[in-house]
Design a protein around this motif. Structure first.
Motif, PDB file in Angstrom:
ATOM      1  N   MET A 169       0.825  -1.191   0.000  1.00 17.41           N
ATOM      2  CA  MET A 169       0.000   0.000   0.000  1.00 17.41           C
ATOM      3  C   MET A 169       0.868   1.253   0.000  1.00 17.41           C
ATOM      4  N   TYR A 170       1.941   1.231   0.821  1.00 12.84           N
ATOM      5  CA  TYR A 170       2.837   2.386   0.907  1.00 12.84           C
ATOM      6  C   TYR A 170       3.490   2.664  -0.444  1.00 12.84           C
ATOM      7  N   ARG A 171       3.855   1.632  -1.168  1.00 11.60           N
ATOM      8  CA  ARG A 171       4.513   1.773  -2.469  1.00 11.60           C
ATOM      9  C   ARG A 171       3.569   2.444  -3.478  1.00 11.60           C
ATOM     10  N   ARG A 227       1.146   4.554  -2.798  1.00 18.79           N
ATOM     11  CA  ARG A 227       1.005   5.970  -2.452  1.00 18.79           C
ATOM     12  C   ARG A 227       2.226   6.769  -2.921  1.00 18.79           C
ATOM     13  N   ARG A 228       3.409   6.186  -2.748  1.00 18.44           N
ATOM     14  CA  ARG A 228       4.626   6.870  -3.222  1.00 18.44           C
ATOM     15  C   ARG A 228       4.596   7.026  -4.735  1.00 18.44           C
TER      16      ARG A 228
END
Length: 140
Positions: free
Chosen positions: A1-3, A5-6
């Motif tokens: 999920m973090y990837r 967003r980045r």
């Protein structure tokens, strides 16, 4: 999920950089105006000096209606109906030339403003300290 967003943030930033660069290229009066077409002769034209940042304001006065004419190798605007020459300073990058025996006035991006004999009106601007009417460049 973090990837994700980045990646999305990177795409948004990249898009904004492209939009800002395109706007700066389009609006900045630093860039030269159009070149004189083959067979045409450049006319003198009073213009604002080139500068990096466009003016984001415009005086509320309106340029008096005038006809495009040529006098002494320069493009001039003649007030109607009085026939007196108007002292006008055009935006940076605007150009004038004669082609096929008629004067032509164009904006920085080459858009036709008018030809010799045409009545032009409706340009916003204001009188500067030099007592000339300075036409605003609103992103021609």
């Amino acid at each position: 999920m973090y990837r994700h967003r980045r990646l999305l943030a990177g795409l948004v930033v990249g898009f904004l950089v492209v939009v800002v660069a395109a706007a700066a290229f389009r609006l900045s009066p630093l860039w030269p105006g159009p070149s004189v077409p083959p067979g045409a002769t450049r006319l003198a034209l009073a213009t604002e000096p080139a500068h990096l940042v466009p003016a984001f304001g415009c005086a509320t006065a309106e340029l008096a209606p005038g006809r495009i004419a040529v006098a002494g190798g320069a493009l001039v605007l003649v007030a109607q109906p009085s026939g007196t020459p108007l002292d006008v300073v055009w935006p940076s990058g605007w150009a004038a030339w004669t082609a096929d025996g008629r004067a032509v006035l164009v904006t920085r991006d080459g858009a036709l403003v008018g030809r010799q004999g045409d009545l032009i009106q409706g340009f916003a601007g204001g009188v500067g300290v030099d007592d000339a009417f300075h036409v605003c460049d609103l992103g021609s």
